[in-house]
Write an enzyme that holds these catalytic residues in place. Sequence first.
Site, PDB file in Angstrom:
ATOM      1  N   TYR A 169       0.804  -1.221   0.000  1.00  0.00           N
ATOM      2  CA  TYR A 169       0.000   0.000   0.000  1.00  0.00           C
ATOM      3  C   TYR A 169       0.839   1.275   0.000  1.00  0.00           C
ATOM      4  CZ  TYR A 169      -3.109   3.715   1.554  1.00  0.00           C
ATOM      5  OH  TYR A 169      -3.789   4.898   1.661  1.00  0.00           O
TER       6      TYR A 169
ATOM      7  N   ASP B  97      -8.289  -3.542  -1.462  1.00  0.00           N
ATOM      8  CA  ASP B  97      -9.433  -2.715  -1.835  1.00  0.00           C
ATOM      9  C   ASP B  97      -8.989  -1.435  -2.542  1.00  0.00           C
ATOM     10  OD1 ASP B  97      -8.522  -2.548   1.070  1.00  0.00           O
ATOM     11  OD2 ASP B  97      -9.462  -0.589   0.810  1.00  0.00           O
TER      12      ASP B  97
ATOM     13  N   LYS C 124     -11.408  -9.203   5.075  1.00  0.00           N
ATOM     14  CA  LYS C 124     -11.970  -7.880   5.334  1.00  0.00           C
ATOM     15  C   LYS C 124     -12.653  -7.362   4.074  1.00  0.00           C
ATOM     16  CE  LYS C 124     -10.794  -3.302   6.970  1.00  0.00           C
ATOM     17  NZ  LYS C 124      -9.682  -2.362   6.854  1.00  0.00           N
TER      18      LYS C 124
HETATM   19  C1  B12 Z   1     -10.268   6.998  -4.592  1.00  0.00           C
HETATM   20  C2  B12 Z   1     -10.300   7.553  -3.196  1.00  0.00           C
HETATM   21  C3  B12 Z   1      -9.167   7.337  -2.403  1.00  0.00           C
HETATM   22  C4  B12 Z   1      -7.950   6.585  -2.882  1.00  0.00           C
HETATM   23  C5  B12 Z   1      -7.061   7.589  -3.649  1.00  0.00           C
HETATM   24  C6  B12 Z   1      -6.236   6.913  -4.696  1.00  0.00           C
HETATM   25  C7  B12 Z   1      -5.565   7.909  -5.532  1.00  0.00           C
HETATM   26  N1  B12 Z   1      -4.410   7.583  -5.957  1.00  0.00           N
HETATM   27  O1  B12 Z   1      -6.106   8.986  -5.800  1.00  0.00           O
HETATM   28  C8  B12 Z   1      -7.355   6.109  -1.530  1.00  0.00           C
HETATM   29  C9  B12 Z   1      -7.972   4.771  -1.212  1.00  0.00           C
HETATM   30  C10 B12 Z   1      -5.854   5.986  -1.482  1.00  0.00           C
HETATM   31  C11 B12 Z   1      -7.932   7.131  -0.596  1.00  0.00           C
HETATM   32  C12 B12 Z   1      -7.387   7.429   0.606  1.00  0.00           C
HETATM   33  C13 B12 Z   1      -7.931   8.361   1.496  1.00  0.00           C
HETATM   34  N2  B12 Z   1      -9.049   9.058   1.349  1.00  0.00           N
HETATM   35 CO1  B12 Z   1     -10.102   8.986  -0.204  1.00  0.00          CO
HETATM   36  N3  B12 Z   1     -11.467   8.778  -1.515  1.00  0.00           N
HETATM   37  C14 B12 Z   1     -11.432   8.236  -2.702  1.00  0.00           C
HETATM   38  C15 B12 Z   1     -12.803   8.312  -3.349  1.00  0.00           C
HETATM   39  C16 B12 Z   1     -13.442   6.966  -3.162  1.00  0.00           C
HETATM   40  C17 B12 Z   1     -12.878   8.680  -4.824  1.00  0.00           C
HETATM   41  C18 B12 Z   1     -12.111   9.912  -5.237  1.00  0.00           C
HETATM   42  C19 B12 Z   1     -11.942   9.838  -6.721  1.00  0.00           C
HETATM   43  O2  B12 Z   1     -11.015   9.189  -7.189  1.00  0.00           O
HETATM   44  N4  B12 Z   1     -12.872  10.409  -7.489  1.00  0.00           N
HETATM   45  C20 B12 Z   1     -12.871  10.326  -8.946  1.00  0.00           C
HETATM   46  C21 B12 Z   1     -12.208  11.561  -9.572  1.00  0.00           C
HETATM   47  C22 B12 Z   1     -12.125  11.389 -11.077  1.00  0.00           C
HETATM   48  O3  B12 Z   1     -13.032  12.637  -9.257  1.00  0.00           O
HETATM   49  P1  B12 Z   1     -12.462  14.055  -8.673  1.00  0.00           P
HETATM   50  O4  B12 Z   1     -11.354  13.799  -7.752  1.00  0.00           O
HETATM   51  O5  B12 Z   1     -13.605  14.822  -8.178  1.00  0.00           O
HETATM   52  O6  B12 Z   1     -11.866  14.751  -9.964  1.00  0.00           O
HETATM   53  C23 B12 Z   1     -12.656  15.348 -10.964  1.00  0.00           C
HETATM   54  C24 B12 Z   1     -12.994  16.800 -10.702  1.00  0.00           C
HETATM   55  O7  B12 Z   1     -13.153  17.136  -9.338  1.00  0.00           O
HETATM   56  C25 B12 Z   1     -11.951  17.583 -11.373  1.00  0.00           C
HETATM   57  N5  B12 Z   1     -10.684  17.817 -10.742  1.00  0.00           N
HETATM   58  C26 B12 Z   1     -10.126  17.270  -9.652  1.00  0.00           C
HETATM   59  N6  B12 Z   1      -8.920  17.765  -9.452  1.00  0.00           N
HETATM   60  C27 B12 Z   1      -8.677  18.638 -10.415  1.00  0.00           C
HETATM   61  C28 B12 Z   1      -7.610  19.463 -10.672  1.00  0.00           C
HETATM   62  C29 B12 Z   1      -7.647  20.312 -11.764  1.00  0.00           C
HETATM   63  C30 B12 Z   1      -6.509  21.196 -12.036  1.00  0.00           C
HETATM   64  C31 B12 Z   1      -8.766  20.336 -12.607  1.00  0.00           C
HETATM   65  C32 B12 Z   1      -8.805  21.231 -13.746  1.00  0.00           C
HETATM   66  C33 B12 Z   1      -9.844  19.531 -12.348  1.00  0.00           C
HETATM   67  C34 B12 Z   1      -9.790  18.693 -11.253  1.00  0.00           C
HETATM   68  O8  B12 Z   1     -11.746  16.797 -12.508  1.00  0.00           O
HETATM   69  C35 B12 Z   1     -11.804  15.422 -12.192  1.00  0.00           C
HETATM   70  C36 B12 Z   1     -12.368  14.684 -13.335  1.00  0.00           C
HETATM   71  O9  B12 Z   1     -13.698  15.088 -13.584  1.00  0.00           O
HETATM   72  C37 B12 Z   1     -13.495   9.419  -2.486  1.00  0.00           C
HETATM   73  C38 B12 Z   1     -14.992   9.211  -2.265  1.00  0.00           C
HETATM   74  C39 B12 Z   1     -15.793   9.556  -3.480  1.00  0.00           C
HETATM   75  N7  B12 Z   1     -16.571   8.637  -3.974  1.00  0.00           N
HETATM   76  O10 B12 Z   1     -15.694  10.658  -3.994  1.00  0.00           O
HETATM   77  C40 B12 Z   1     -12.751   9.329  -1.165  1.00  0.00           C
HETATM   78  C41 B12 Z   1     -12.522  10.599  -0.359  1.00  0.00           C
HETATM   79  C42 B12 Z   1     -12.160  11.720  -1.291  1.00  0.00           C
HETATM   80  N8  B12 Z   1     -11.346  10.235   0.540  1.00  0.00           N
HETATM   81  C43 B12 Z   1     -11.437  10.771   1.665  1.00  0.00           C
HETATM   82  C44 B12 Z   1     -10.485  10.546   2.681  1.00  0.00           C
HETATM   83  C45 B12 Z   1     -10.773  11.207   4.011  1.00  0.00           C
HETATM   84  C46 B12 Z   1      -9.346   9.747   2.480  1.00  0.00           C
HETATM   85  C47 B12 Z   1      -8.279   9.487   3.535  1.00  0.00           C
HETATM   86  C48 B12 Z   1      -7.742  10.785   4.050  1.00  0.00           C
HETATM   87  C49 B12 Z   1      -8.817   8.603   4.663  1.00  0.00           C
HETATM   88  C50 B12 Z   1      -7.754   8.311   5.646  1.00  0.00           C
HETATM   89  N9  B12 Z   1      -7.601   9.168   6.612  1.00  0.00           N
HETATM   90  O11 B12 Z   1      -7.119   7.297   5.532  1.00  0.00           O
HETATM   91  C51 B12 Z   1      -7.255   8.620   2.785  1.00  0.00           C
HETATM   92  C52 B12 Z   1      -5.912   9.279   2.710  1.00  0.00           C
HETATM   93  C53 B12 Z   1      -5.748  10.054   1.479  1.00  0.00           C
HETATM   94  C54 B12 Z   1      -4.914  11.293   1.584  1.00  0.00           C
HETATM   95  N10 B12 Z   1      -3.817  11.392   2.262  1.00  0.00           N
HETATM   96  O12 B12 Z   1      -5.327  12.249   0.940  1.00  0.00           O
HETATM   97  C55 B12 Z   1     -12.672  11.600   1.853  1.00  0.00           C
HETATM   98  C56 B12 Z   1     -12.467  13.099   1.859  1.00  0.00           C
HETATM   99  C57 B12 Z   1     -13.430  13.762   2.834  1.00  0.00           C
HETATM  100  C58 B12 Z   1     -13.431  15.222   2.689  1.00  0.00           C
HETATM  101  N11 B12 Z   1     -14.415  15.763   1.983  1.00  0.00           N
HETATM  102  O13 B12 Z   1     -12.575  15.855   3.222  1.00  0.00           O
HETATM  103  C59 B12 Z   1     -13.570  11.024   0.719  1.00  0.00           C
HETATM  104  C60 B12 Z   1     -14.619  11.996   0.186  1.00  0.00           C
HETATM  105  C61 B12 Z   1     -14.230   9.774   1.333  1.00  0.00           C
HETATM  106  C62 B12 Z   1     -14.965  10.040   2.604  1.00  0.00           C
HETATM  107  N12 B12 Z   1     -16.241  10.363   2.576  1.00  0.00           N
HETATM  108  O14 B12 Z   1     -14.416   9.942   3.689  1.00  0.00           O
HETATM  109  N13 B12 Z   1      -9.002   7.717  -1.081  1.00  0.00           N
HETATM  110  C1  LIG Z   2      -3.369  -0.829   4.004  1.00  0.00           C
HETATM  111  C2  LIG Z   2      -3.623   0.593   4.246  1.00  0.00           C
HETATM  112  N1  LIG Z   2      -2.762   1.319   4.939  1.00  0.00           N
HETATM  113  C3  LIG Z   2      -2.975   2.620   5.190  1.00  0.00           C
HETATM  114  C4  LIG Z   2      -4.110   3.260   4.778  1.00  0.00           C
HETATM  115  C5  LIG Z   2      -4.338   4.664   5.192  1.00  0.00           C
HETATM  116  O1  LIG Z   2      -3.561   5.553   4.549  1.00  0.00           O
HETATM  117  P1  LIG Z   2      -2.584   6.576   5.251  1.00  0.00           P
HETATM  118  O2  LIG Z   2      -1.274   5.980   4.949  1.00  0.00           O
HETATM  119  O3  LIG Z   2      -2.883   7.839   4.511  1.00  0.00           O
HETATM  120  O4  LIG Z   2      -2.903   6.681   6.676  1.00  0.00           O
HETATM  121  C6  LIG Z   2      -5.018   2.567   4.032  1.00  0.00           C
HETATM  122  C7  LIG Z   2      -6.202   3.255   3.494  1.00  0.00           C
HETATM  123  O5  LIG Z   2      -7.282   2.883   3.705  1.00  0.00           O
HETATM  124  C8  LIG Z   2      -4.792   1.192   3.768  1.00  0.00           C
HETATM  125  O6  LIG Z   2      -5.667   0.482   3.100  1.00  0.00           O
END
Ligand code: B12
Ligand SMILES: Cc1ncc(COP(=O)(O)O)c(C=O)c1O
Lengths: 243, 243, 518, 518
Positions: C266, C301, C373
């Site tokens: 991860y 996941d 899980k």
């Molecule tokens: C995928 C995801 C992850 C992945 C991210 C993988 C990755 N490499 O990006 C993983 C599993 C790693 C992850 C982890 C976490 N996540 Co997350 N994640 C999501 C999830 C499910 C989807 C986000 C996504 O990919 N959307 C799809 C993209 C295409 O959409 P988008 O980002 O909106 O982008 C579009 C537009 O907004 C715009 N856009 C976006 N950026 C930009 C930039 C520019 C310049 C432009 C022009 C346009 C643009 O264009 C894009 C295309 O249309 C959301 C929930 C959800 N369903 O929304 C939560 C979510 C965003 N995560 C959240 C959280 C809290 C986390 C964690 C912090 C949880 C934790 N403490 O462990 C962690 C840590 C991440 C961190 N340090 O930031 C929260 C944020 C809450 C908030 N509103 O503050 C959400 C909403 C889930 C929740 N309800 O708790 N996450």
């Molecule tokens: C295996 C694992 N480690 C860590 C995290 C949390 O990420 P962070 O490293 O931002 O605390 C996740 C996210 O759900 C995870 O699946």
Amino acid sequence: MSIVRPYGDTTGDGMVQLSFTLPIPHDKRAEGAAIQLANKMGMDPALLVHAKPMGELTFFVVYGKVSHLVDTDKVQVVERDFPLLSAKEVNATIKRTLRRRLNVVGACIGTDAHTVGIDAILNLKGIAGEKGLEYYSELSVTNMGAQVSVPDLVETARERKADAVLVSQVVTQRDAHLQNTRAMSAAFREALPAGKRPLLIVGGPRFDELMAADLGVDRIFTRGTTPREVASYLVHALAGSPS
Amino acid sequence: MSIVRPYGDTTGDGMVQLSFTLPIPHDKRAEGAAIQLANKMGMDPALLVHAKPMGELTFFVVYGKVSHLVDTDKVQVVERDFPLLSAKEVNATIKRTLRRRLNVVGACIGTDAHTVGIDAILNLKGIAGEKGLEYYSELSVTNMGAQVSVPDLVETARERKADAVLVSQVVTQRDAHLQNTRAMSAAFREALPAGKRPLLIVGGPRFDELMAADLGVDRIFTRGTTPREVASYLVHALAGSPS
Amino acid sequence: MAGKLDLDPRVVRTARRLAAKAGQPVVDLARSHTTVSVERAVLRLAGVRGADQDGIPWVNRLVDAVRADVGLGHGVAVPVFHAMRSAGVDDITVLAQKAAAGAVRFEMPAVRAEVTAARRSAKKAGGGGLKIVDRRRAERERLIKRHGDPKQRPWIYLIVATGDIYEDIPQAQAAARAGADVIAVIRSTGQSLLDYVPEGATREGFAGTYATQENFRLMRAALDETSKELGRYVRLTNYASGLCMPEIAALAGMERLDMMLNDSMYGILFRDINPIRTFVDQRFSRQVHARAGIIINTGEDNYLTTADAVEAAHTVTVSQLLNEFFAHEAGLENWQLGLGHAFEINPDLPESFRLELAHALLARELFPDAPLKWMPPTKHMTGDVFRGNLLDGFFNLVGALTGQGILLVGMMTEAVVTPWLSDRDIALQNVRYVLTGAGKLHEDFVPAPGGFIQSRAHEVLGEAIALLEKIVDDSLLDAIADGTFGIMKRPADRGKGLDGVAKHDEDYYNPVTEALEP
Amino acid sequence: MAGKLDLDPRVVRTARRLAAKAGQPVVDLARSHTTVSVERAVLRLAGVRGADQDGIPWVNRLVDAVRADVGLGHGVAVPVFHAMRSAGVDDITVLAQKAAAGAVRFEMPAVRAEVTAARRSAKKAGGGGLKIVDRRRAERERLIKRHGDPKQRPWIYLIVATGDIYEDIPQAQAAARAGADVIAVIRSTGQSLLDYVPEGATREGFAGTYATQENFRLMRAALDETSKELGRYVRLTNYASGLCMPEIAALAGMERLDMMLNDSMYGILFRDINPIRTFVDQRFSRQVHARAGIIINTGEDNYLTTADAVEAAHTVTVSQLLNEFFAHEAGLENWQLGLGHAFEINPDLPESFRLELAHALLARELFPDAPLKWMPPTKHMTGDVFRGNLLDGFFNLVGALTGQGILLVGMMTEAVVTPWLSDRDIALQNVRYVLTGAGKLHEDFVPAPGGFIQSRAHEVLGEAIALLEKIVDDSLLDAIADGTFGIMKRPADRGKGLDGVAKHDEDYYNPVTEALEP
Ligand code: B12
Ligand SMILES: Cc1ncc(COP(=O)(O)O)c(C=O)c1O
Ligand code: B12
Ligand SMILES: Cc1ncc(COP(=O)(O)O)c(C=O)c1O
């Protein structure tokens, strides 16, 4: 605590969820309109999180913070102002003070045919583990059923010398329940002089308990009412205090 | 139509659905408090249809009518004020007016690690059937990935002679996105004189597009943005009109 | 549950053998390297506590000082315990403070007897830490005996994420009262890239609360209270991921956390941490978890949030097999393997639900003794919270139908906010409905032989084996560099934290690894 | 679908035989009686249209006049057509108006030839109505051929209920565009107890819109447009229940409605309509439906709103068997039998979902050729709309798993309001998710032999047979009087509309029944 605010995920954050439809097609302007409405409702910031086109209309989900404060001291409620009695106490009090059975006539009036609620209150079977009013030996219950017209109800109440009339109203579309209740209380006022009028009680899931005076009835019961509450109220209003 | 109202099941009925939690235990007073809040939000009548005790707090669902009018003429939105170009047009215009490739640096800054959004805009793969900016031959794209610090971003932008910097922010808890964006724009203002500053663009699902000036950036993109919109905007802002 | 898919045991054995072959080079790497965090974990177990005025833990200051003087290749144990003796300090934290002030210098003793003496002291001190871990484990077993385990499987796993430990605590207790069997405290967004573990009780996280020893202690104590109140032992989870994976594992062991997120890849994929750093850290942290009786949760996941859940289904299987191999190698037993997988197929896809069932059953039957899980939909959740609650219900149903061990409860507001209190309540009600009404539906559910579900499961397993073969040929590090998992490309020579890695010298000594090595 | 429950065909045959035995006396009753509404239906088919200034249809005025003069026992056809001839009126509506003004008197012709002549004219006029019905049926078949049937089973059935036909129409069209295959226009609360059918387009219903010929026409025309637009024939449903069941059936036939709510006992139980009145009206209305190619929907779902869905499950089965018998007897074919049943088990009950599955499968396998109508949860819906949408999802899943023919789409606001536009959209999205993702899950779902689901189905069938035996012994009318169905006690000599019933005289003549009698 007297002043409170909505709680999303931390104390006092004021967060609420709202959904509604606007009769405009989905576009940026529509989203702006949705936010405008949320703002007018006091949500600021208002986060538009979902917009779903439905033909010429759009459905929205908005999350956001309201700044309104809720003052629990200023809340108006109809508190139960009578003791909750056991069946034994109900019967004993009636016997002692009235020296006869107390007559109850119940019905679901107007075109409303939902009898489950009034049956729950009146019929032996009752609800939520409590027996209905028929179970009380000192209550004489007439359940007229559904879709009873107001004249029939008044007539029966007169015939049975009703001490109390219990009316149920479940359908609320276009305020049917309010109209029917008003018509009923007016008919009793017209038909009988003040001293002779039975106690008028209405019930149903969507009434506002504060509206009794407005509707011309003595008491309103709503969601989750149990027969015992009603029996206790009848005693309180008609037979005085127990022992 | 300029004045509209929410639509439940008939035109103009003004009906909306609301849910929230109050930090008070469930009882009649709490229900009254919930109605008080709904009333303050302009719902009248407000129908409390669900109350669920959650320990010392209570969750409510309220349905009701709001009297607020929505004036669609007064809605403020950021309308697209530039033409939507094809990739061909984007490339041709850059070639013609800039006579060099346009440099774009992108990153997800702060502690935010959500790269899916910025990758959707930048990477070849793109989103919703549209290729990302890397696909455009006249755009030179540097994608710095996630959790990039503001100093690193400024440094890279300088190195690559960035015409535009694209920043993504997805985490919004405690306004992280706003804080990070402000820090970023301030750093660019500090590091580079007005004429030398790249175009600053931020994006993310929970931004308010109207806040660009407030955040010190040139443009905000939000939910559902596609790469083509961004490319078209870049051309519009940096390379002038096509042909 | 077994047998619904009619998997061929020979094929399953092949898959396992390939995973072992693919993983072994990485194990060899891990066995021959150490990292700053491994060394800090050793010193934490040996008793270093606290932080300086800037919040930098003394253990960081100490390891930095040792490294500056003699490098990491010998391990810090010998230089540190030698210095303690030389300097006549007997509190190791005091030594760290002195070292930070530049008042101590470190060296590898030249005399063999001094080395032996330093090793002996180190072993004793490290053993002291492990004794705490052992005591905690015994305590857990006692409390479980006293309060009892959850009545049902899957265990119900809920997240709190306010950023403030003092808001988290009542929310966690409320969640437990409402039915949660496991509480996970999500970490603040930045923490995994911090190369130190913050100190003390914290209130300022973003979208999560810092993992600190004190926060662990406070939350565990609160949940102990609640466990007592409820007559059910409520488990606590945190994250042993990121740059401090080994240390957090050690702290978790010492504070009786019950489960830890702990994946072998991860950090590499989703935090851009250097692969070698991660694999080294990971092995140590798993050894600690094995000793502490902690259940790990792996992170497959996550792949499905960046890659497509149908196309990449087999990468989940491959990763589970690798995680299993690494876990066994580090001493974890099957009951400790909370292998991750998720309900992330696009709900608009025809047959999405049947595909989910097939994938979930495959995991179930490949790992019959592991408490899998099961992770809820996130990627395809939208602001439509009504639809969100529905998807979560079908996710719960797959969990029930396929006998998952741990159910991370999905929230209707997934796409909107970190969960609200009421979201959790609605979500638990959802779980309860499904488990009460359909918890035993699996008894009636027998996928038709050769039908859609069986075929799909066989197909995914086949793809997983093909991928494993390729990995065996090329190497796991290359596969990771190529974007095999989660479409994230992570070359072995890049990423954060590589400078914290050192190759073992001949005389490398680590009293904790020594004790934990199988 | 068949065979999942391993029902014994002999037992099933026994159940059917008992139902026929229990139903036959009621059929005999229906064959020997007429009602004011049956007679009015005949006259409507024969061409009476319109209403007086008070909104009382001329057909009511006419029947009342005939009845006052000669009673109902001869049927109105002969006196009416005799009077037309005698009075030299050739527009039957004009006759009605004259009759209402007291300008015509009715009599049974004394001369045999006059009787024959009147019968002949009546037959011709009535036949004219039936010809319209036939044309409508042919038209439907043509439109279905042109636009096509829904692509999937179950058909998606949605309700509109604004009370205002002009609000209903756009809502119905929107619903069809959003995916509804069948639109039902709910009736105003009071209508079923009106002993006349209102006239014209109406805008003032409570919780539903009046069923009038004009409203039928307007809605059918609007949906024809939408069918064309969508390339899918959208069906229209209304209610042939209440005191005017026969007339509404006739109007439905003439306006090309496609389905009608039409139960043999609903009016008795839930509207306190006299049992004999109901059975007589019901038989006639079903004969018309048979001719019109209309699918009936029976109302067993309603029993489970007043009785408990587990305890009373077998009463649903019994009623379905009776409804089937009455329907066949009246000439309806299996494809026209939308037998009702519902997802009404308390969701807090352990195994509720498996019980629902068992009940729904039982109905499916008992009536393999009928397009069963599967009704959503209502009784246990609450103001918690999030939970409501979840329950509806599991309801939809049972529908998909058990091959139901018609799915009445549940609304999350069931306990709150008549459906909002957005509720319908959310509900359709729910259905779509389930059908897309799990629509074929039934292929994988084979209840374990002798398992919970099979046993429960056998148990319910056994209870149904026991109850049918009791009904055969006592009589159906007694069973109804005793509260067997929906715990409503309805003695045969009470209830509304009994005074509108008459026994056939020797010379009873009804040109429509004559044409429709099998
Ligand atoms: C995928 C995801 C992850 C992945 C991210 C993988 C990755 N490499 O990006 C993983 C599993 C790693 C992850 C982890 C976490 N996540 Co997350 N994640 C999501 C999830 C499910 C989807 C986000 C996504 O990919 N959307 C799809 C993209 C295409 O959409 P988008 O980002 O909106 O982008 C579009 C537009 O907004 C715009 N856009 C976006 N950026 C930009 C930039 C520019 C310049 C432009 C022009 C346009 C643009 O264009 C894009 C295309 O249309 C959301 C929930 C959800 N369903 O929304 C939560 C979510 C965003 N995560 C959240 C959280 C809290 C986390 C964690 C912090 C949880 C934790 N403490 O462990 C962690 C840590 C991440 C961190 N340090 O930031 C929260 C944020 C809450 C908030 N509103 O503050 C959400 C909403 C889930 C929740 N309800 O708790 N996450
Ligand atoms: C295996 C694992 N480690 C860590 C995290 C949390 O990420 P962070 O490293 O931002 O605390 C996740 C996210 O759900 C995870 O699946
Ligand atoms: C059961 C039911 C029916 C049954 C009724 C059977 C019967 N014999 O009663 C049947 C299937 C026949 C039916 C039909 C219709 N129904 Co209906 N029905 C319901 C349902 C599912 C449950 C109502 C119920 O039984 N609640 C349980 C009882 C115990 O609760 P209660 O009534 O609130 O009573 C309690 C308290 O309110 C109080 N109380 C109630 N009355 C009184 C009186 C007194 C004196 C006192 C002291 C207390 C008291 O005490 C009771 C016990 O705690 C509701 C939806 C829902 N889930 O709520 C829709 C609902 C009430 N029905 C509705 C409608 C529209 C209809 C129809 C009109 C639809 C149609 N056009 O065909 C028809 C026609 C009925 C008519 N003419 O009135 C709507 C009403 C919408 C509105 N707000 O206006 C609802 C809300 C469904 C919906 N969303 O569309 N229905
Ligand atoms: C068979 C049947 N007829 C009629 C109705 C409608 O009732 P009403 O007679 O009030 O129009 C229902 C209710 O859903 C029903 O199930």
